[in-house]
Write an enzyme that holds these catalytic residues in place. Structure first.
Site, PDB file in Angstrom:
ATOM      1  N   LYS A 111      -2.254  -2.349  -8.985  1.00 56.94           N
ATOM      2  CA  LYS A 111      -3.419  -2.709  -8.166  1.00 56.94           C
ATOM      3  C   LYS A 111      -4.560  -3.277  -9.007  1.00 56.94           C
ATOM      4  O   LYS A 111      -5.298  -4.137  -8.544  1.00 56.94           O
ATOM      5  CB  LYS A 111      -3.897  -1.507  -7.333  1.00 56.94           C
ATOM      6  CG  LYS A 111      -2.919  -1.182  -6.204  1.00 56.94           C
ATOM      7  CD  LYS A 111      -3.523  -0.316  -5.120  1.00 56.94           C
ATOM      8  CE  LYS A 111      -2.518  -0.130  -3.984  1.00 56.94           C
ATOM      9  NZ  LYS A 111      -2.989   0.719  -2.899  1.00 56.94           N
ATOM     10  N   LYS A 197       7.714  -4.287  -3.262  1.00 54.23           N
ATOM     11  CA  LYS A 197       7.498  -3.302  -2.189  1.00 54.23           C
ATOM     12  C   LYS A 197       6.757  -3.936  -1.001  1.00 54.23           C
ATOM     13  O   LYS A 197       5.838  -4.736  -1.211  1.00 54.23           O
ATOM     14  CB  LYS A 197       6.671  -2.142  -2.751  1.00 54.23           C
ATOM     15  CG  LYS A 197       6.477  -0.976  -1.806  1.00 54.23           C
ATOM     16  CD  LYS A 197       5.594   0.087  -2.432  1.00 54.23           C
ATOM     17  CE  LYS A 197       4.128  -0.185  -2.216  1.00 54.23           C
ATOM     18  NZ  LYS A 197       3.489   0.554  -1.142  1.00 54.23           N
ATOM     19  N   LYS A 200       0.934  -3.163   3.219  1.00 52.87           N
ATOM     20  CA  LYS A 200       0.105  -3.601   4.349  1.00 52.87           C
ATOM     21  C   LYS A 200      -0.991  -4.572   3.925  1.00 52.87           C
ATOM     22  O   LYS A 200      -1.487  -5.336   4.733  1.00 52.87           O
ATOM     23  CB  LYS A 200      -0.468  -2.404   5.113  1.00 52.87           C
ATOM     24  CG  LYS A 200      -1.400  -1.515   4.328  1.00 52.87           C
ATOM     25  CD  LYS A 200      -1.992  -0.448   5.233  1.00 52.87           C
ATOM     26  CE  LYS A 200      -1.484   0.944   4.928  1.00 52.87           C
ATOM     27  NZ  LYS A 200      -1.743   1.438   3.571  1.00 52.87           N
TER      28      LYS A 200
HETATM   29  N1  AQP Z   1       7.198  -0.124   1.296  1.00 51.51           N
HETATM   30  C1  AQP Z   1       7.184   1.180   1.539  1.00 51.51           C
HETATM   31  N2  AQP Z   1       8.330   1.841   1.827  1.00 51.51           N
HETATM   32  C2  AQP Z   1       8.310   3.172   2.088  1.00 51.51           C
HETATM   33  N3  AQP Z   1       7.185   3.922   2.085  1.00 51.51           N
HETATM   34  C3  AQP Z   1       6.028   3.300   1.798  1.00 51.51           C
HETATM   35  N4  AQP Z   1       4.755   3.731   1.705  1.00 51.51           N
HETATM   36  C4  AQP Z   1       3.954   2.696   1.381  1.00 51.51           C
HETATM   37  N5  AQP Z   1       4.666   1.569   1.271  1.00 51.51           N
HETATM   38  C5  AQP Z   1       5.959   1.910   1.515  1.00 51.51           C
HETATM   39  C6  AQP Z   1       4.337   5.101   1.944  1.00 51.51           C
HETATM   40  O1  AQP Z   1       3.428   5.087   3.019  1.00 51.51           O
HETATM   41  C7  AQP Z   1       2.470   6.118   2.827  1.00 51.51           C
HETATM   42  C8  AQP Z   1       1.088   5.602   2.992  1.00 51.51           C
HETATM   43  O2  AQP Z   1       0.804   4.688   1.968  1.00 51.51           O
HETATM   44  P1  AQP Z   1      -0.715   4.395   1.657  1.00 51.51           P
HETATM   45  O3  AQP Z   1      -1.344   3.761   2.814  1.00 51.51           O
HETATM   46  O4  AQP Z   1      -1.360   5.641   1.209  1.00 51.51           O
HETATM   47  O5  AQP Z   1      -0.746   3.446   0.423  1.00 51.51           O
HETATM   48  P2  AQP Z   1       0.342   2.616  -0.323  1.00 51.51           P
HETATM   49  O6  AQP Z   1       1.435   3.498  -0.811  1.00 51.51           O
HETATM   50  O7  AQP Z   1      -0.383   1.825  -1.372  1.00 51.51           O
HETATM   51  O8  AQP Z   1       0.885   1.695   0.857  1.00 51.51           O
HETATM   52  P3  AQP Z   1       0.675   0.150   1.088  1.00 51.51           P
HETATM   53  O9  AQP Z   1       1.250  -0.185   2.401  1.00 51.51           O
HETATM   54  O10 AQP Z   1       1.224  -0.577  -0.112  1.00 51.51           O
HETATM   55  O11 AQP Z   1      -0.888   0.036   1.173  1.00 51.51           O
HETATM   56  P4  AQP Z   1      -1.864  -0.949   0.391  1.00 51.51           P
HETATM   57  O12 AQP Z   1      -1.324  -2.325   0.622  1.00 51.51           O
HETATM   58  O13 AQP Z   1      -3.211  -0.722   0.966  1.00 51.51           O
HETATM   59  O14 AQP Z   1      -1.785  -0.548  -1.063  1.00 51.51           O
HETATM   60  C9  AQP Z   1       2.737   6.731   1.453  1.00 51.51           C
HETATM   61  O15 AQP Z   1       3.477   7.916   1.617  1.00 51.51           O
HETATM   62  C10 AQP Z   1       3.563   5.678   0.773  1.00 51.51           C
HETATM   63  O16 AQP Z   1       4.421   6.210  -0.202  1.00 51.51           O
END
Ligand code: AQP
Length: 333
Positions: A111, A197, A200
């Site tokens: 990040k 990965k 969002k």
């Molecule tokens: N691609 C993924 N596959 C499976 N699980 C996932 N998680 C995130 N991406 C995947 C799981 O979703 C939960 C919430 O995630 P988060 O919102 O706390 O942050 P993150 O892991 O950083 O998810 P994003 O979607 O990638 O968000 P942004 O783009 O804002 O950084 C967690 O349990 C995570 O493991």
């Protein structure tokens, strides 16, 4: 009864990756655990957020928690910033964590590289201590998350062991949590780059399906998902990551196993497979979207979040006082 804690950042609308990796697990777990499901808005501001959009995404995520089937009679649903103990406990965690431990975190490295042009906040580095605080305040035994959070959970376990040894002679002042990652679907990959990965906040909207994407958009995004030129539907995440990712998504949205799907589509091409997959996702997400839209501006949602914050505060403050007493902050409570 044992306790679980998990949270999602309102940094956008959750994707099907967030749903499969984390949210879907919550539904069954709420039956057998004291459950805390949090909308972690303080985590979301570790990267720049537009205030009005953040507030709207926070409410929308709360509505989605309920729409997927989380039941406020069984689970405590609340917003992180409405329970001030999280930020307070995070400070104590930060003061008992080495910078080197945080600089090693893969998510920080990813990040901070992605946000290097707009500036990397200190909060991005200290994101894991806030997550440690979230978990320990509820004396959580289990944390259901996707694969990308595994390293943060290891840090949490190390912190708790160290804190207990240092401040309570090895007694269980804080609970050492276990991580729970789904056997399949712990890391759903981008639809446009299956080596990356699904996220969002990805700038390329075609790379993810959001839980609130309209059915026509869902079908279109699946149709344009990257596969390969072989046309053979088989699971081989190393050599065929695109179709393997779609198989994982398909199995997660239906009762079919990956082996059953491979068998079912052995004589079909990617076209038919993708069409059916699009329908399978729509069949699950459409009713969730309808319920989300009913809840989003309702008094019911505000009431549930108010009650959730009250319950969470009462538990979190007890742990916070224990932590403050143990390390010698203030006068003894
Ligand atoms: N691609 C993924 N596959 C499976 N699980 C996932 N998680 C995130 N991406 C995947 C799981 O979703 C939960 C919430 O995630 P988060 O919102 O706390 O942050 P993150 O892991 O950083 O998810 P994003 O979607 O990638 O968000 P942004 O783009 O804002 O950084 C967690 O349990 C995570 O493991």
């Amino acid at each position: 009864m044992k306790t679980i804690f998990s949270g999602i950042q309102p940094s956008g609308t959750p994707t099907i990756g967030n749903y499969i990796g984390a949210m879907k697990q919550f539904i069954s777990l709420q039956e057998s655990y004291t459950s805390y499901f949090c909308i972690v808005d303080e985590h979301a501001i570790t990267v720049q957020q537009e205030p009005l959009k953040l507030r709207q995404q926070t409410k929308s995520l709360a509505a989605l928690y309920l729409a997927i089937g989380l039941d406020p009679a069984k689970a405590i649903i609340f917003i992180q910033s409405e329970v001030s103990a999280h930020a307070e406990a995070a400070w104590i965690v930060q003061c008992n964590t080495n910078i080197g431990e945080l600089e090693r975190m893969t998510q920080f490295k990813d990040k901070s590289a992605k946000n290097s042009r707009s500036g990397v906040s200190v909060g991005l580095l200290t994101y894991p201590p806030l997550m440690v605080a979230d978990i320990i305040l509820y004396q959580s035994n289990l944390v259901p998350v996707g694969d990308d959070q595994k390293q943060h959970l290891e840090l949490t376990r190390d912190f708790v062991t160290r804190f207990n040894n240092k401040y309570s002679n090895g007694n269980h002042l804080l609970t050492v949590p276990e991580v729970k990652i789904p056997k399949s679907g712990g890391r759903i990959m981008s639809l446009q780059d299956p080596l990356k990965k699904m996220s969002k906040s990805d700038d390329n909207k075609k790379s993810f399906i959001s839980m609130l994407d309209a059915p026509a958009i869902i079908r279109k995004k699946i149709k344009s998902a990257v596969t390969d030129s072989s046309g053979v539907i088989e699971y081989d995440s190393e050599n065929k990551p695109g179709i393997s990712n779609l198989l994982t998504i398909y199995a997660s949205f239906t009762d079919f196993s990956i082996a059953e799907l491979v068998d079912r589509y052995q004589n079909s091409g990617y076209g038919q497979f993708k069409e059916d997959l699009g329908e399978a996702i729509v069949a699950v997400l459409e009713p969730i979207q309808i319920r989300h839209n009913e809840l989003i501006d309702s008094d019911e949602l505000d009431l549930i979040l108010d009650e959730g914050a009250i319950k969470a505060r009462s538990v979190a403050n007890k742990t916070l006082i224990k932590m403050k007493n143990a390390i010698g902050l203030g006068r003894k409570n």
